[in-house]
Write a protein that holds these residues in place. Sequence first.
Motif, PDB file in Angstrom:
ATOM      1  N   SER A  11       0.811  -1.227   0.000  1.00  0.00           N
ATOM      2  CA  SER A  11       0.000   0.000   0.000  1.00  0.00           C
ATOM      3  C   SER A  11       0.843   1.275   0.000  1.00  0.00           C
ATOM      4  O   SER A  11       0.379   2.321  -0.446  1.00  0.00           O
ATOM      5  N   ASP A  12       2.085   1.201   0.469  1.00  0.00           N
ATOM      6  CA  ASP A  12       2.934   2.396   0.484  1.00  0.00           C
ATOM      7  C   ASP A  12       3.801   2.512  -0.775  1.00  0.00           C
ATOM      8  O   ASP A  12       4.600   3.437  -0.909  1.00  0.00           O
ATOM      9  N   GLU A  14       4.567   3.005  -4.909  1.00  0.00           N
ATOM     10  CA  GLU A  14       4.080   3.892  -5.960  1.00  0.00           C
ATOM     11  C   GLU A  14       3.148   3.125  -6.901  1.00  0.00           C
ATOM     12  O   GLU A  14       3.437   1.997  -7.301  1.00  0.00           O
ATOM     13  N   ILE A  15       2.039   3.738  -7.243  1.00  0.00           N
ATOM     14  CA  ILE A  15       1.064   3.120  -8.142  1.00  0.00           C
ATOM     15  C   ILE A  15       1.650   3.088  -9.558  1.00  0.00           C
ATOM     16  O   ILE A  15       2.110   4.119 -10.052  1.00  0.00           O
ATOM     17  N   TYR A  17       1.073   3.622 -12.671  1.00  0.00           N
ATOM     18  CA  TYR A  17       0.159   4.218 -13.653  1.00  0.00           C
ATOM     19  C   TYR A  17       0.567   3.894 -15.091  1.00  0.00           C
ATOM     20  O   TYR A  17      -0.288   3.704 -15.958  1.00  0.00           O
ATOM     21  N   ASN A  31      -7.995   6.487 -10.817  1.00  0.00           N
ATOM     22  CA  ASN A  31      -8.114   6.928  -9.423  1.00  0.00           C
ATOM     23  C   ASN A  31      -9.500   6.680  -8.833  1.00  0.00           C
ATOM     24  O   ASN A  31      -9.659   6.687  -7.615  1.00  0.00           O
ATOM     25  N   ILE A  34      -8.618   2.663  -7.911  1.00  0.00           N
ATOM     26  CA  ILE A  34      -7.329   2.074  -7.557  1.00  0.00           C
ATOM     27  C   ILE A  34      -7.023   2.097  -6.060  1.00  0.00           C
ATOM     28  O   ILE A  34      -6.363   1.203  -5.543  1.00  0.00           O
ATOM     29  N   PHE A  35      -7.517   3.076  -5.345  1.00  0.00           N
ATOM     30  CA  PHE A  35      -7.207   3.176  -3.913  1.00  0.00           C
ATOM     31  C   PHE A  35      -7.997   2.169  -3.077  1.00  0.00           C
ATOM     32  O   PHE A  35      -7.708   1.974  -1.895  1.00  0.00           O
ATOM     33  N   ASN A  36      -8.984   1.531  -3.690  1.00  0.00           N
ATOM     34  CA  ASN A  36      -9.768   0.493  -3.012  1.00  0.00           C
ATOM     35  C   ASN A  36      -9.571  -0.876  -3.657  1.00  0.00           C
ATOM     36  O   ASN A  36     -10.360  -1.784  -3.441  1.00  0.00           O
ATOM     37  N   TYR A  55     -10.843  -5.632  -7.318  1.00  0.00           N
ATOM     38  CA  TYR A  55     -11.693  -4.827  -6.444  1.00  0.00           C
ATOM     39  C   TYR A  55     -12.761  -5.727  -5.817  1.00  0.00           C
ATOM     40  O   TYR A  55     -13.453  -6.457  -6.532  1.00  0.00           O
TER      41      TYR A  55
END
Length: 155
Positions: A11-12, A14-15, A17, A31, A34-36, A55
């Motif tokens: 989770s920490d 870098e995404i 992209y 976005n 992606i955060f879930n 997801y």
Amino acid sequence: MENFTFSLLHSDSEIPYHLLLLADETKEAINQYIFNADIYLLHDGTENIAVMALYKKSTMELEIKNIAVIDSYRSKGIGSILMDKAKEIAKENHYKTLTVGTSDTGFQQIRFYEKNGFIKSGILKDFFIENYPAPIYENGLQMRDMVLLRHHLTE
């Protein structure tokens, strides 16, 4: 085939992209989910070659929000490796259904999902018209509707 490493992105971290944008049109669209989502990477020993975002739609349904393979590894079975991993993850976590949505103009993607055991289960009318600021084209056609596909998992 080569030795691949499949891993869950912390989770920490870098995404990625640059990989996610291979399958989704904008960073803003990514976005939205992606955060879930849990992000998985496939690595060939030198670089990340594929990404998959899963997801949790409900306690029974896991959705593939993004799946992408870099150009140099396409048409080599990598997508099917990712699909097998998605099914494995879903089964291990007791989901009953794995779902995915793709554009009505994504003929190759629809064939890919059907080849991997998915069946068409619905249409979201005007999804790409209502959720993206500008028209998006694929295969010379404007993306309009989202085709929903479903794979029922067996124990």
